[in-house]
Design a protein around this motif. Sequence first.
Motif, PDB file in Angstrom:
ATOM      1  N   UNK A 422       3.917  -6.654 -58.171  1.00  0.00           N
ATOM      2  CA  UNK A 422       2.974  -6.676 -57.056  1.00  0.00           C
ATOM      3  C   UNK A 422       1.650  -7.326 -57.465  1.00  0.00           C
ATOM      4  N   UNK A 423       1.147  -8.186 -56.587  1.00  0.00           N
ATOM      5  CA  UNK A 423      -0.099  -8.879 -56.870  1.00  0.00           C
ATOM      6  C   UNK A 423       0.069 -10.235 -57.522  1.00  0.00           C
ATOM      7  N   UNK A 424       1.298 -10.575 -57.934  1.00  0.00           N
ATOM      8  CA  UNK A 424       1.542 -11.880 -58.542  1.00  0.00           C
ATOM      9  C   UNK A 424       1.439 -12.996 -57.503  1.00  0.00           C
ATOM     10  N   UNK A 425       1.214 -14.206 -58.002  1.00  0.00           N
ATOM     11  CA  UNK A 425       1.265 -15.414 -57.178  1.00  0.00           C
ATOM     12  C   UNK A 425       2.351 -16.313 -57.760  1.00  0.00           C
ATOM     13  N   UNK A 426       3.297 -16.729 -56.925  1.00  0.00           N
ATOM     14  CA  UNK A 426       4.432 -17.535 -57.384  1.00  0.00           C
ATOM     15  C   UNK A 426       4.387 -18.915 -56.744  1.00  0.00           C
ATOM     16  N   UNK A 427       4.421 -19.954 -57.562  1.00  0.00           N
ATOM     17  CA  UNK A 427       4.566 -21.338 -57.110  1.00  0.00           C
ATOM     18  C   UNK A 427       5.993 -21.795 -57.355  1.00  0.00           C
TER      19      UNK A 427
END
Length: 449
Positions: A422-427
């Motif tokens: 939770x809270x991650x950013x995925x490209x």
Amino acid sequence: IPKRDWSSDVCSSDLTRAVIDSRRAQADDLFVALPGERVDGHDFAAAAVAQGASGALLTRDVAGIESAARFLVPDTLAALQRTAVAWRDALATTEVVGVTGNVGKSTTKLIAAAVLAARYRVQVNEANYNNEIGVPLCLLELRPETERAVIEMGMYTTGEIALLCRWTRPRIGIVLNVGPVHMERAGSLDAIARAKRELPESLAEAGHAVLNADDPLVRAMTEHTRGRVWLFGTSANDADLAVRGTVLASHGASGFDASIAYAGEEARVRVPLPGAHLLSNVLAAVTAGLADGVPFADCMRAIEALHIPTRIAVRTLPGEVTLLDDTYNASPAATVAALDLLAETPGRHVALLGDMLELGAVSEEEHARVGRHAAQRCDVLFTVGALAAGITAAARAAGLASATHCPSKGAAVEALRSALRPGDVLLVKASRALALETVVHALESGAAE
């Protein structure tokens, strides 16, 4: 296209545009049956008419379209192009703004249209119609009352943009950048630069060449146009810039603050687009507007009011993970920019990168360059695809221990599910052929890839 020009009594109304996809056909459309390597447009003519198309451009008659006007020609693509040129010639009060570059054409086209709309009646096609088929389709959508049309122009090799310019006759030409895209076809960066240079070369003396001074290969095009040159860029020490911009603060996917200056005027604007790397696109559009007489203050208001789609879609995955979905396509410059956006977005930074195709002899070098950049922008990196193994190797060599190459897209899905918090950013980004949207769909649905 008035029906009388086609000498047909079957058409009950004017033809207002051309389409090549039967699924997009509607009333008053002309369906153009183009032959293809795998499918033949003639096989879909009946479906287009059933959808409402009023006419069909064909090389042979087909069944099921008796209710529509039928126009038989030896070559449907050539007929489409000649019709588009004739229509363009008939639009005496319409002026064209051409946009080219290896990265950012579509976004810049839409920003420029928004800026020009502060003063003119503007038409723009949101699709990336930028080649020998797409540009004629754009031209045939133009209406007589249109004052400005913004059209993007792509290329695979030299001569193509020159041809598009002969058809469209642009008065303003924007060149954004030159990069190693389509190297397998073009052969070298110099060849790509020569191809992009065909846009400013096509301009008449009354035209305006809007050039990115931050790119040396684009700046060199100042010597290859008869039109007035307008340089835009970010250098504080470049006295030749007509328009100068500086990023003041980045807010990741929600936009950025910038300072834009022109002819003694300066404004701070909030740009509601994801990623400070888009400053160059904004400057190009503002410069085109200023060249076309849009007041500086109106340009600034248009930028702050932007509401346009961009290639990177931002949404939330299950588990409170922010997704930067950039699966549409990939080049080295675009991937570097996407990694910068990732780093600007709050959270732990995770990326899944895949192969970047059509790079020819520079492929290994460019994948390694992206890997080194990823090491500076990512907390966790996954890659998929044979070429992308070079991204992983370069990232690990640059100090990113959490860099993993996945043998398949299914393995990438499982690796991401295990790694994301939770809270991650995925490209997610790769060339179109890898179809990494299937990975995104699997993550969104919880299903296997």
